[in-house]
Write a protein that holds these residues in place. Structure first.
Motif, short mmCIF file in Angstrom:
data_model
loop_
_atom_site.label_atom_id
_atom_site.label_comp_id
_atom_site.label_asym_id
_atom_site.label_seq_id
_atom_site.Cartn_x
_atom_site.Cartn_y
_atom_site.Cartn_z
N ASP A 15 36.50 -8.09 18.24
CA ASP A 15 35.35 -8.73 18.79
C ASP A 15 33.98 -8.16 18.69
O ASP A 15 33.16 -8.63 18.49
N LEU A 16 34.27 -6.71 18.52
CA LEU A 16 32.70 -6.18 18.50
C LEU A 16 32.17 -6.16 17.04
O LEU A 16 31.19 -6.39 16.89
N VAL A 17 33.00 -6.09 16.06
CA VAL A 17 32.74 -6.31 14.68
C VAL A 17 32.13 -7.61 14.61
O VAL A 17 31.01 -8.01 13.87
N ALA A 18 32.86 -8.81 15.06
CA ALA A 18 32.23 -10.12 15.04
C ALA A 18 30.92 -10.21 15.65
O ALA A 18 29.93 -10.78 15.06
N ALA A 19 30.91 -9.41 16.59
CA ALA A 19 29.45 -9.70 17.81
C ALA A 19 28.33 -9.00 16.51
O ALA A 19 27.25 -9.30 16.56
N ILE A 20 28.76 -7.59 16.29
CA ILE A 20 27.82 -7.01 15.32
C ILE A 20 27.35 -7.54 14.14
O ILE A 20 26.28 -7.63 13.66
N LYS A 21 28.29 -8.33 13.37
CA LYS A 21 28.06 -9.30 12.06
C LYS A 21 27.15 -10.13 12.35
O LYS A 21 26.21 -10.55 11.78
N THR A 22 27.33 -10.99 13.42
CA THR A 22 26.55 -12.11 13.74
C THR A 22 24.96 -11.62 14.04
O THR A 22 24.25 -12.00 13.64
N ILE A 23 24.86 -10.34 14.73
CA ILE A 23 23.47 -9.78 15.15
C ILE A 23 23.14 -9.58 13.71
O ILE A 23 21.81 -9.49 13.38
N LYS A 24 23.81 -8.59 12.75
CA LYS A 24 23.45 -8.13 11.74
C LYS A 24 22.77 -9.21 10.51
O LYS A 24 21.90 -9.05 9.78
N ASP A 25 23.66 -10.10 10.69
CA ASP A 25 23.18 -11.23 9.52
C ASP A 25 22.02 -12.11 9.93
O ASP A 25 20.96 -12.37 9.05
N ALA A 26 21.77 -11.96 11.30
CA ALA A 26 20.39 -12.60 11.64
C ALA A 26 19.26 -11.69 11.66
O ALA A 26 18.04 -12.16 11.41
N ASN A 27 19.63 -10.36 11.89
CA ASN A 27 18.45 -9.56 11.84
C ASN A 27 18.82 -8.11 11.06
O ASN A 27 19.23 -7.03 11.53
N PRO A 28 19.01 -8.28 9.51
CA PRO A 28 19.57 -7.26 8.96
C PRO A 28 18.71 -5.87 8.84
O PRO A 28 19.32 -4.94 8.68
N ASP A 29 17.45 -5.97 9.46
CA ASP A 29 16.67 -4.72 9.52
C ASP A 29 17.00 -4.03 10.66
O ASP A 29 16.48 -2.98 11.00
#
Length: 114
Positions: A15-29
């Motif tokens: 769940d944490l990986v999925a949440a991080i991935k969603t955030i990093k995809d939208a904000n890679p920086d």
């Protein structure tokens, strides 16, 4: 207060990986701190520290130009030697090698010193 404590959840790694991935995809920086803050804002009931977010990001395979690449933070950084340290190491290695040659040579036939 007790009702709030009952709702606090420690997220599963997936769940944490999925949440991080969603955030990093939208904000890679985003760095670790901003990703942690965004995870907490998106999931207010989650109990997750910045260190866990950082570790999860480091362990997660990310895609760079469509190719899977291990996150840079997960690699143990190989210490680069300074020019001085490298010279010291080479000198120490050369001295060690010379000593071994001298030990191996029979008495009276020491190799000539240059």
């Amino acid at each position: 207060k007790m009702a709030d404590a009952a709702r606090v959840v420690v997220p599963e790694k997936d769940d944490l990986v999925a949440a991080i991935k969603t955030i990093k995809d939208a904000n890679p920086d985003f760095g670790y701190g901003k990703v942690h803050k965004a995870v907490k804002e998106a999931n207010p009931t989650w109990q997750v520290g910045e260190d866990r977010v950082k570790k999860t990001i480091a362990e997660t395979v990310v895609l760079v130009d469509g190719k899977p690449v291990k996150a840079l933070a997960s690699k143990p950084a190989e210490k680069k030697l300074s020019a001085h340290e490298l010279a010291k190491k080479k000198t120490a290695d050369a001295i060690k090698k010379k000593r071994e040659e001298l030990k191996a040579a029979p008495r009276g036939t020491e190799p000539a010193m240059l």
